[in-house]
Design a protein around this motif. Structure first.
Motif, PDB file in Angstrom:
ATOM      1  N   VAL A  52       0.839  -1.196   0.000  1.00  0.00           N
ATOM      2  CA  VAL A  52       0.000   0.000   0.000  1.00  0.00           C
ATOM      3  C   VAL A  52       0.878   1.252   0.000  1.00  0.00           C
ATOM      4  CG1 VAL A  52      -1.750   1.325   1.263  1.00  0.00           C
ATOM      5  CG2 VAL A  52      -1.929  -1.159   1.129  1.00  0.00           C
ATOM      6  N   ILE A  53       1.878   1.302   0.857  1.00  0.00           N
ATOM      7  CA  ILE A  53       2.843   2.404   0.861  1.00  0.00           C
ATOM      8  C   ILE A  53       4.148   1.964   0.201  1.00  0.00           C
ATOM      9  CG2 ILE A  53       4.314   3.845   2.333  1.00  0.00           C
ATOM     10  CD1 ILE A  53       1.911   4.047   4.239  1.00  0.00           C
ATOM     11  N   ALA A  54       4.689   0.841   0.643  1.00  0.00           N
ATOM     12  CA  ALA A  54       5.902   0.290   0.033  1.00  0.00           C
ATOM     13  C   ALA A  54       5.517  -0.756  -1.004  1.00  0.00           C
ATOM     14  CB  ALA A  54       6.793  -0.333   1.104  1.00  0.00           C
ATOM     15  N   ASP A  55       6.050  -0.635  -2.222  1.00  0.00           N
ATOM     16  CA  ASP A  55       5.759  -1.615  -3.263  1.00  0.00           C
ATOM     17  C   ASP A  55       6.709  -2.800  -3.074  1.00  0.00           C
ATOM     18  OD1 ASP A  55       4.246  -2.528  -5.329  1.00  0.00           O
ATOM     19  OD2 ASP A  55       4.830  -0.966  -6.750  1.00  0.00           O
ATOM     20  N   SER A  56       6.509  -3.471  -1.949  1.00  0.00           N
ATOM     21  CA  SER A  56       7.486  -4.424  -1.435  1.00  0.00           C
ATOM     22  C   SER A  56       7.099  -5.877  -1.605  1.00  0.00           C
ATOM     23  CB  SER A  56       7.680  -4.162   0.067  1.00  0.00           C
ATOM     24  OG  SER A  56       6.432  -4.210   0.746  1.00  0.00           O
ATOM     25  N   GLU A  57       5.881  -6.155  -2.017  1.00  0.00           N
ATOM     26  CA  GLU A  57       5.408  -7.528  -1.916  1.00  0.00           C
ATOM     27  C   GLU A  57       6.072  -8.483  -2.906  1.00  0.00           C
ATOM     28  OE1 GLU A  57       4.069  -8.637   0.493  1.00  0.00           O
ATOM     29  OE2 GLU A  57       2.488  -7.394   1.325  1.00  0.00           O
ATOM     30  N   VAL A  58       6.457  -8.018  -4.081  1.00  0.00           N
ATOM     31  CA  VAL A  58       7.160  -8.904  -5.005  1.00  0.00           C
ATOM     32  C   VAL A  58       8.486  -9.341  -4.395  1.00  0.00           C
ATOM     33  CG1 VAL A  58       8.385  -9.009  -7.212  1.00  0.00           C
ATOM     34  CG2 VAL A  58       6.055  -8.118  -7.125  1.00  0.00           C
ATOM     35  N   ILE A  59       9.216  -8.374  -3.815  1.00  0.00           N
ATOM     36  CA  ILE A  59      10.476  -8.693  -3.139  1.00  0.00           C
ATOM     37  C   ILE A  59      10.209  -9.611  -1.954  1.00  0.00           C
ATOM     38  CG2 ILE A  59      12.478  -7.732  -1.937  1.00  0.00           C
ATOM     39  CD1 ILE A  59      11.965  -5.107  -3.435  1.00  0.00           C
ATOM     40  N   SER A  60       9.217  -9.261  -1.160  1.00  0.00           N
ATOM     41  CA  SER A  60       8.921 -10.003   0.061  1.00  0.00           C
ATOM     42  C   SER A  60       8.507 -11.436  -0.240  1.00  0.00           C
ATOM     43  CB  SER A  60       7.816  -9.289   0.837  1.00  0.00           C
ATOM     44  OG  SER A  60       7.466 -10.001   2.000  1.00  0.00           O
ATOM     45  N   LEU A  61       7.592 -11.606  -1.183  1.00  0.00           N
ATOM     46  CA  LEU A  61       7.074 -12.941  -1.462  1.00  0.00           C
ATOM     47  C   LEU A  61       8.128 -13.835  -2.105  1.00  0.00           C
ATOM     48  CD1 LEU A  61       3.500 -11.964  -2.707  1.00  0.00           C
ATOM     49  CD2 LEU A  61       4.061 -13.126  -0.562  1.00  0.00           C
ATOM     50  N   SER A  62       8.951 -13.281  -2.984  1.00  0.00           N
ATOM     51  CA  SER A  62       9.968 -14.105  -3.630  1.00  0.00           C
ATOM     52  C   SER A  62      11.045 -14.537  -2.637  1.00  0.00           C
ATOM     53  CB  SER A  62      10.600 -13.367  -4.811  1.00  0.00           C
ATOM     54  OG  SER A  62      11.283 -12.206  -4.394  1.00  0.00           O
ATOM     55  N   GLY A  95      -0.445  -2.441  -6.005  1.00  0.00           N
ATOM     56  CA  GLY A  95       0.917  -2.916  -5.844  1.00  0.00           C
ATOM     57  C   GLY A  95       1.330  -3.792  -7.013  1.00  0.00           C
ATOM     58  N   CYS A  96       2.637  -3.821  -7.324  1.00  0.00           N
ATOM     59  CA  CYS A  96       3.076  -4.553  -8.511  1.00  0.00           C
ATOM     60  C   CYS A  96       2.862  -6.056  -8.376  1.00  0.00           C
ATOM     61  CB  CYS A  96       4.527  -4.226  -8.831  1.00  0.00           C
ATOM     62  SG  CYS A  96       5.723  -4.693  -7.572  1.00  0.00           S
ATOM     63  N   LYS A 146       7.545 -26.298   0.872  1.00  0.00           N
ATOM     64  CA  LYS A 146       7.597 -26.159  -0.585  1.00  0.00           C
ATOM     65  C   LYS A 146       6.278 -25.593  -1.098  1.00  0.00           C
ATOM     66  CE  LYS A 146      11.600 -28.340  -0.626  1.00  0.00           C
ATOM     67  NZ  LYS A 146      12.875 -27.680  -0.969  1.00  0.00           N
ATOM     68  N   LEU A 147       6.260 -24.301  -1.374  1.00  0.00           N
ATOM     69  CA  LEU A 147       5.069 -23.637  -1.894  1.00  0.00           C
ATOM     70  C   LEU A 147       5.429 -22.903  -3.183  1.00  0.00           C
ATOM     71  CD1 LEU A 147       3.639 -21.983   1.364  1.00  0.00           C
ATOM     72  CD2 LEU A 147       2.860 -24.103   0.288  1.00  0.00           C
ATOM     73  N   SER A 148       4.491 -22.842  -4.107  1.00  0.00           N
ATOM     74  CA  SER A 148       4.672 -22.005  -5.282  1.00  0.00           C
ATOM     75  C   SER A 148       4.576 -20.542  -4.860  1.00  0.00           C
ATOM     76  CB  SER A 148       3.604 -22.310  -6.332  1.00  0.00           C
ATOM     77  OG  SER A 148       2.326 -21.879  -5.868  1.00  0.00           O
ATOM     78  N   LEU A 149       4.971 -19.644  -5.748  1.00  0.00           N
ATOM     79  CA  LEU A 149       4.882 -18.220  -5.431  1.00  0.00           C
ATOM     80  C   LEU A 149       3.433 -17.806  -5.196  1.00  0.00           C
ATOM     81  CD1 LEU A 149       6.729 -15.771  -5.085  1.00  0.00           C
ATOM     82  CD2 LEU A 149       6.325 -15.228  -7.498  1.00  0.00           C
ATOM     83  N   ALA A 152      18.479  -6.781   2.289  1.00  0.00           N
ATOM     84  CA  ALA A 152      19.484  -6.473   1.272  1.00  0.00           C
ATOM     85  C   ALA A 152      18.804  -6.056  -0.030  1.00  0.00           C
ATOM     86  CB  ALA A 152      20.392  -7.672   1.043  1.00  0.00           C
ATOM     87  N   ARG A 153      17.755  -6.752  -0.393  1.00  0.00           N
ATOM     88  CA  ARG A 153      17.034  -6.395  -1.623  1.00  0.00           C
ATOM     89  C   ARG A 153      16.228  -5.114  -1.443  1.00  0.00           C
ATOM     90  NH1 ARG A 153      14.140 -11.149  -4.729  1.00  0.00           N
ATOM     91  NH2 ARG A 153      13.605  -9.287  -5.958  1.00  0.00           N
ATOM     92  N   PHE A 154      15.684  -4.869  -0.257  1.00  0.00           N
ATOM     93  CA  PHE A 154      15.034  -3.582   0.004  1.00  0.00           C
ATOM     94  C   PHE A 154      15.994  -2.435  -0.303  1.00  0.00           C
ATOM     95  CE2 PHE A 154      11.516  -4.633   3.384  1.00  0.00           C
ATOM     96  CZ  PHE A 154      10.756  -5.213   2.386  1.00  0.00           C
ATOM     97  N   ALA A 155      17.205  -2.532   0.221  1.00  0.00           N
ATOM     98  CA  ALA A 155      18.178  -1.448   0.052  1.00  0.00           C
ATOM     99  C   ALA A 155      18.483  -1.181  -1.416  1.00  0.00           C
ATOM    100  CB  ALA A 155      19.460  -1.787   0.809  1.00  0.00           C
ATOM    101  N   ASP A 156      18.451  -2.226  -2.240  1.00  0.00           N
ATOM    102  CA  ASP A 156      18.789  -2.085  -3.654  1.00  0.00           C
ATOM    103  C   ASP A 156      17.596  -1.762  -4.537  1.00  0.00           C
ATOM    104  OD1 ASP A 156      21.445  -2.666  -3.152  1.00  0.00           O
ATOM    105  OD2 ASP A 156      21.240  -4.804  -3.603  1.00  0.00           O
ATOM    106  N   GLU A 157      16.397  -2.225  -4.157  1.00  0.00           N
ATOM    107  CA  GLU A 157      15.283  -2.229  -5.105  1.00  0.00           C
ATOM    108  C   GLU A 157      14.007  -1.526  -4.655  1.00  0.00           C
ATOM    109  OE1 GLU A 157      14.418  -6.250  -6.438  1.00  0.00           O
ATOM    110  OE2 GLU A 157      16.414  -6.897  -5.809  1.00  0.00           O
ATOM    111  N   LEU A 158      13.800  -1.347  -3.366  1.00  0.00           N
ATOM    112  CA  LEU A 158      12.478  -0.964  -2.881  1.00  0.00           C
ATOM    113  C   LEU A 158      12.068   0.437  -3.339  1.00  0.00           C
ATOM    114  CD1 LEU A 158      10.054  -1.883  -1.212  1.00  0.00           C
ATOM    115  CD2 LEU A 158      11.139  -0.840   0.797  1.00  0.00           C
ATOM    116  N   GLN A 159      10.824   0.541  -3.802  1.00  0.00           N
ATOM    117  CA  GLN A 159      10.229   1.804  -4.239  1.00  0.00           C
ATOM    118  C   GLN A 159       8.875   1.991  -3.549  1.00  0.00           C
ATOM    119  OE1 GLN A 159      11.626   3.905  -6.387  1.00  0.00           O
ATOM    120  NE2 GLN A 159      13.317   2.654  -7.140  1.00  0.00           N
TER     121      GLN A 159
END
Length: 258
Positions: free
Chosen positions: A37-47, A211-212, A59-62, A102-109
């Motif tokens: 909603v504020i951070a477009d973080s769910e793609v990073i978070s879920l992956s 969100g993306c 073992k779960l699919s995305l 680590a991915r937040f620091a590089d990618e989060l928008q």
């Protein structure tokens, strides 16, 4: 910082924009969920979550990861690992968060245009806050990565209550701390757990699918949010960037009289 492009997001109709303006105008406090909603973080978070779960034998699919854990707390996820996974579940949070941050620091928008909406709330002296299932550690990492920590003076986490969403505890706690009656609060959420929590807290609830992580699922997930109790579903915040605050009251009054 450049926001990602989301070509599949449709603009809201003028009727939907007027409805949302009316709902906001009737509120005394706007409560934002954070991730999606504020951070477009769910793609990073879920992956990263899916990868961490696999390391612990879950073992779960995305898509299964999204449906099972979207909007849930780290405590809930760790309990699931303890029950269904292998290895020492106590180490799960550190392993997941190491890669996640680590991915937040590089990618989060930020979610596109959300700060246009927040600026309108500020201009209209409308109180707002964050109430998230995330830990303070994660919230702080995300706010720092987006360089927007100074925009939020009131941030609440599921760490502060005994039960996370879909229980109403977190939203009730936020309203109490903000000294606003629950009936006068509006919650903006992207997860059915959050919508149910808001309705259980006797708050109005608006769904959000901008969100993306929901780019190809807006209609399907919008139905899920409506079935959970959302009053309406927003596909984007972009339309509200075009509304000046003087116009909000006029639009909402028009909607109320129609």
């Amino acid at each position: 910082m450049v926001s990602p492009v989301h070509p599949r997001r449709a603009s809201l109709s003028s009727e939907d924009a007027a409805t949302f303006a009316s709902i906001v105008s009737a509120a005394k406090l706007v409560i934002f969920d954070f991730d999606g909603v504020i951070a477009d973080s769910e793609v990073i978070s879920l992956s990263t979550l899916q990868t961490a779960l696999h390391q612990f034998g879950v073992k779960l699919s995305l898509e299964e990861t999204r449906k099972t854990f979207l909007g849930t707390s780290l405590k809930t996820i760790t309990s699931h690992v303890a029950e269904h996974g292998t290895g020492n579940s106590e180490s799960f949070p550190d392993i997941w968060e190491s890669e996640l941050f680590a991915r937040f620091a590089d990618e989060l928008q930020p979610v596109p245009h959300v700060f246009d909406l927040i600026s309108r709330l500020e201009q209209n002296q409308m109180p707002f806050c964050i109430a998230s299932s995330s830990t303070f550690k994660r919230l702080n990492a995300a706010l720092k990565a987006m360089d927007v920590a100074d925009r939020f003076h009131h941030v609440f986490s599921a760490e502060q209550v005994s039960r996370g969403k879909p229980a109403p505890d977190l939203f009730e706690f936020a309203a109490s701390k903000m000294q606003i009656d629950p009936e006068d609060c509006l919650v903006i959420e992207d997860s059915p757990h959050g919508i149910r929590a808001a309705r259980s807290a006797r708050m109005r609830a608006v769904g959000f699918t901008g969100g993306c992580h929901l780019d190809t699922l807006q209609n399907e997930h919008g139905d899920v949010l409506c079935n959970a109790g959302a009053e309406m579903v927003l596909r984007s915040f972009g339309d509200f960037a075009k509304l000046d605050m003087i116009g909000w009251r006029a639009v909402s009054n028009t909607a109320a009289g129609s």
